[in-house]
Design an enzyme around this catalytic site. Structure first.
Site, short mmCIF file in Angstrom:
data_model
loop_
_atom_site.label_atom_id
_atom_site.label_comp_id
_atom_site.label_asym_id
_atom_site.label_seq_id
_atom_site.Cartn_x
_atom_site.Cartn_y
_atom_site.Cartn_z
N HIS A 148 85.67 66.55 46.92
CA HIS A 148 84.56 65.60 46.89
C HIS A 148 83.35 66.17 46.15
O HIS A 148 82.58 65.42 45.55
CB HIS A 148 84.13 65.27 48.33
CG HIS A 148 85.00 64.28 49.03
ND1 HIS A 148 84.83 62.91 48.91
CD2 HIS A 148 86.05 64.45 49.87
CE1 HIS A 148 85.72 62.29 49.66
NE2 HIS A 148 86.49 63.19 50.25
N ASP A 155 86.55 58.52 49.74
CA ASP A 155 87.24 58.11 50.96
C ASP A 155 86.94 56.64 51.16
O ASP A 155 85.76 56.24 51.22
CB ASP A 155 86.74 58.90 52.17
CG ASP A 155 87.10 60.37 52.11
OD1 ASP A 155 88.03 60.73 51.37
OD2 ASP A 155 86.46 61.16 52.83
N GLU A 237 95.98 62.21 53.85
CA GLU A 237 94.90 61.32 54.29
C GLU A 237 95.03 59.99 53.57
O GLU A 237 94.82 59.92 52.34
CB GLU A 237 93.53 61.95 54.00
CG GLU A 237 93.28 63.25 54.74
CD GLU A 237 91.97 63.92 54.38
OE1 GLU A 237 91.60 64.89 55.06
OE2 GLU A 237 91.30 63.46 53.42
N HIS A 240 91.96 59.03 51.21
CA HIS A 240 91.41 60.00 50.27
C HIS A 240 92.05 59.84 48.89
O HIS A 240 93.27 60.01 48.74
CB HIS A 240 91.68 61.39 50.83
CG HIS A 240 91.19 62.54 50.00
ND1 HIS A 240 90.25 63.43 50.44
CD2 HIS A 240 91.54 62.97 48.75
CE1 HIS A 240 90.03 64.35 49.52
NE2 HIS A 240 90.81 64.09 48.48
#
Length: 265
Positions: A148, A155, A237, A240
């Site tokens: 990130h 996200d 995830e 993500h």
């Protein structure tokens, strides 16, 4: 004598001025985003933003360092790709909702400090009910670097339109596991993905075989939509995604999440 006194006065004034100015002179200006970063809202104002890390509804139970305003900042190519995906989704009655975008290194450092404090388990009941906090690094939930911070990772989830309002989190309220049935866990206006956002559990793996039916279909719909515009999903995830190729593949930035960071862009 008067000349000597005047010289002493000037010297004293100079020393006082130097003392008064030294903190300012030594203070470093707050870093700002380089060219290539933009506010997502400036590219697509229709994408819903629920910037969780500016609130206390996080796995730490507090606002995260570096998140000063609830604004999504991304590299321009990533923001433009989200805009393209959003246009396609709107025609189908859906919208994207982002939870986190660019993340400063100081925020990642905050995660690391929290993870090392094994006594602080305030939000365990919701975000990591089945994971021993001592395993957060080993199991890959917390790391000292995050994609990130390079600016092209986001996200996010899907919301069925019209978007219903969601109530704010109330610190101290009863916690429900993030993998509980949707009508039992913390309310979110997104479609049912099988777990909430930031759920530290293997059920969050995008293709976990225990996730079936509408929940699996929703995950695949999100993944397919974003893959078509250049994003790559992190298998662990479902929320993500990283836009490829990254504009800054090797740089971890630390400017704050603040509109002023990208104001001149």
């Amino acid at each position: 004598m008067r000349t000597a006194l005047r010289a002493l006065a000037v010297t004293a004034a100079t020393l006082l001025a130097g003392t008064a100015l030294s903190p300012t002179a030594q203070a470093r200006p707050e870093p700002r985003a380089p060219e290539g970063f933009v506010s997502l809202r400036s590219v697509d104002p229709t994408i819903i933003q629920e910037m969780r890390y500016t609130t206390a509804h996080t796995f730490m139970g507090e606002r995260v360092d570096g998140y000063r305003q609830p604004v999504c900042i991304l590299t321009r190519p990533a923001a433009q790709a989200l805009h393209l995906a959003q246009k396609r989704l709107l025609r189908q009655g859906y919208a994207l909702k982002v939870y986190d975008c660019y993340r400063p290194q100081r925020a990642v450092d905050h995660f690391v400090r929290w993870a090392k404090d094994l006594d602080d388990q305030t939000m365990k009941g919701e975000f990591y009910p089945l994971v021993d906090k001592s395993r957060l690094f080993e199991d890959g939930y917390i790391a000292e670097k995050s994609g990130h911070s390079r600016g092209s990772t986001v996200d996010l989830t899907l919301v069925r339109l019209p978007a219903l309002p969601t109530r704010p989190y109330r610190p101290g309220e009863r916690l429900t596991p993030c993998f509980a049935p949707k009508d039992e866990r913390f309310p979110d206006n997104s479609v049912d993905m099988g777990t909430g956002y930031d759920c530290f559990d293997t059920l969050s793996h995008t293709d976990d075989p225990r996730i079936q039916g509408a929940q699996r279909a929703n995950r695949q719909f999100l993944k397919r939509t974003l893959t078509e515009v250049g994003f790559v999903n992190l298998p662990e995830e479902w929320w993500h995604f990283t836009f490829k190729p990254e504009l800054f593949p090797d740089t971890y930035f630390d400017f704050p999440v603040d509109r002023r960071s990208v104001g001149r862009h």
